[in-house]
Motif scaffolding. Sequence first.
Motif, PDB file in Angstrom:
ATOM      1  N   UNK A  78       0.834  -1.209   0.000  1.00  0.00           N
ATOM      2  CA  UNK A  78       0.000   0.000   0.000  1.00  0.00           C
ATOM      3  C   UNK A  78       0.866   1.256   0.000  1.00  0.00           C
ATOM      4  N   UNK A  79       2.029   1.168   0.647  1.00  0.00           N
ATOM      5  CA  UNK A  79       2.945   2.314   0.635  1.00  0.00           C
ATOM      6  C   UNK A  79       3.491   2.559  -0.765  1.00  0.00           C
ATOM      7  N   UNK A  83       2.331   1.201  -3.809  1.00  0.00           N
ATOM      8  CA  UNK A  83       1.298   1.362  -4.832  1.00  0.00           C
ATOM      9  C   UNK A  83       0.057   1.901  -4.137  1.00  0.00           C
ATOM     10  N   UNK A 138      -3.381   2.867  -2.971  1.00  0.00           N
ATOM     11  CA  UNK A 138      -4.666   2.449  -3.515  1.00  0.00           C
ATOM     12  C   UNK A 138      -5.628   3.623  -3.646  1.00  0.00           C
ATOM     13  N   UNK A 198      -8.583   3.737  -5.049  1.00  0.00           N
ATOM     14  CA  UNK A 198     -10.021   3.463  -5.014  1.00  0.00           C
ATOM     15  C   UNK A 198     -10.467   2.946  -3.664  1.00  0.00           C
ATOM     16  N   UNK A 199      -9.523   2.579  -2.830  1.00  0.00           N
ATOM     17  CA  UNK A 199      -9.919   1.939  -1.577  1.00  0.00           C
ATOM     18  C   UNK A 199     -10.260   2.976  -0.517  1.00  0.00           C
ATOM     19  N   UNK A 250      -9.991   4.600   3.045  1.00  0.00           N
ATOM     20  CA  UNK A 250      -8.887   4.656   4.004  1.00  0.00           C
ATOM     21  C   UNK A 250      -9.238   3.740   5.163  1.00  0.00           C
TER      22      UNK A 250
END
Lengths: 225, 225
Positions: B204-205, B207, B209, B211-212, B214
């Motif tokens: 996650x760091x 790439x 996200x 669309x996700x 938080x």
Amino acid sequence: MRMAELSRVTGVPVATIKYYLREGLLPRGEVTTSPNQARYGQEHVRRLALVRSLVEVGGLSIAAVRAVLAAIDDPAVPLHDTLGLTIDAADAPAPAVDDPLHAAAAARLDAIVAERGWRLSPDPLARRAAIDVLATMQRVTGDRLTGLADVYAEAAERIAEADLDTVTAVEDPETRVETALVGTVLGERLLAALRRLAQEHVSAQRFPPPSRETPCPPPPDPSRP
Amino acid sequence: MRMAELSRVTGVPVATIKYYLREGLLPRGEVTTSPNQARYGQEHVRRLALVRSLVEVGGLSIAAVRAVLAAIDDPAVPLHDTLGLTIDAADAPAPAVDDPLHAAAAARLDAIVAERGWRLSPDPLARRAAIDVLATMQRVTGDRLTGLADVYAEAAERIAEADLDTVTAVEDPETRVETALVGTVLGERLLAALRRLAQEHVSAQRFPPPSRETPCPPPPDPSRP
């Protein structure tokens, strides 16, 4: 190439190829004028190698492999989601158990996650798996093993950094996801095997085996006759 | 206590207890004057917890559990052998494959073992498992993943030291072997789950996200209306 050659090139038996086709793990070949004589190409060779490694060495279920491949093949799924799906698909989902042991294990895990500053999605499958293991350790051995979680988490973070270094170095998006997938699933097996070997080494140091043969012959001793 | 109470105390269904008795994973209870009314004690409670954790959470086969328990119960088996057996029983044996990929993987693994100074028995199952994984990685992704083995081996050694620290701290021999066993089998699951969590964090760091959602709500921002 025809299916027989695809089988020869990949070393995967024809019956297994047909099974993967039926299960949707391998795209159909190009239909030719001759019926029952589909043609297969390099993308089939590549996909077969991937599927085989996930099923045979990685131990993933057919359903898990199917879900992961669908995500790889869908360009609308962002890379991070594919990696997350990869990670989740490779996990056997642990049941969400609601008892004091699991509550204590969840609190312990969340404290480790917070201390390391890990930012995670709301309830990843791996979190439940870790909680289930910690609760079971507590039930069987009391407090003796659960303290290992801190050491493991630190090691896991270093390993994950190396994993992502490897993945990030791959430029082609499809190859990158494939690398992440194989790395996650097979890397787990590799890590487990290396831990066993390291345990054997450390265990032999601490509890010398009197009855076992020495693994290697000692060097020749010139002082001996 | 009778079987019904043993079931209540341990949470293991009566049918499962009977199955374990039949399979030799649990010693028979003390026979009483009343037929079909064996009595069970604390050693049964303890053994049941151990068997259950190995089978249900550890994923060991019945045969593997039986082999390990026989070694635990045999005072003639030295501790180091029991730990080795524990380690081997928990491994699904990989086939010994003789092809150039496996030969190259074996050479790579042996180089790592030599570099780290690990002294191992002649051909532990975990060695074959590691070779099989390395050969598969090479087949599917070329050189991309195999370089991870060095990082993994270093992490594995630190983990094994912590594992053995925990085991060595236990004084009672039976408890010690039990701790080693549960630690090896469940620790593997814990490590795998923590690696997945760490991967999610690092991924996650790298790439982010878009669309996700938080994971946590942002703190209130006083500058906003």
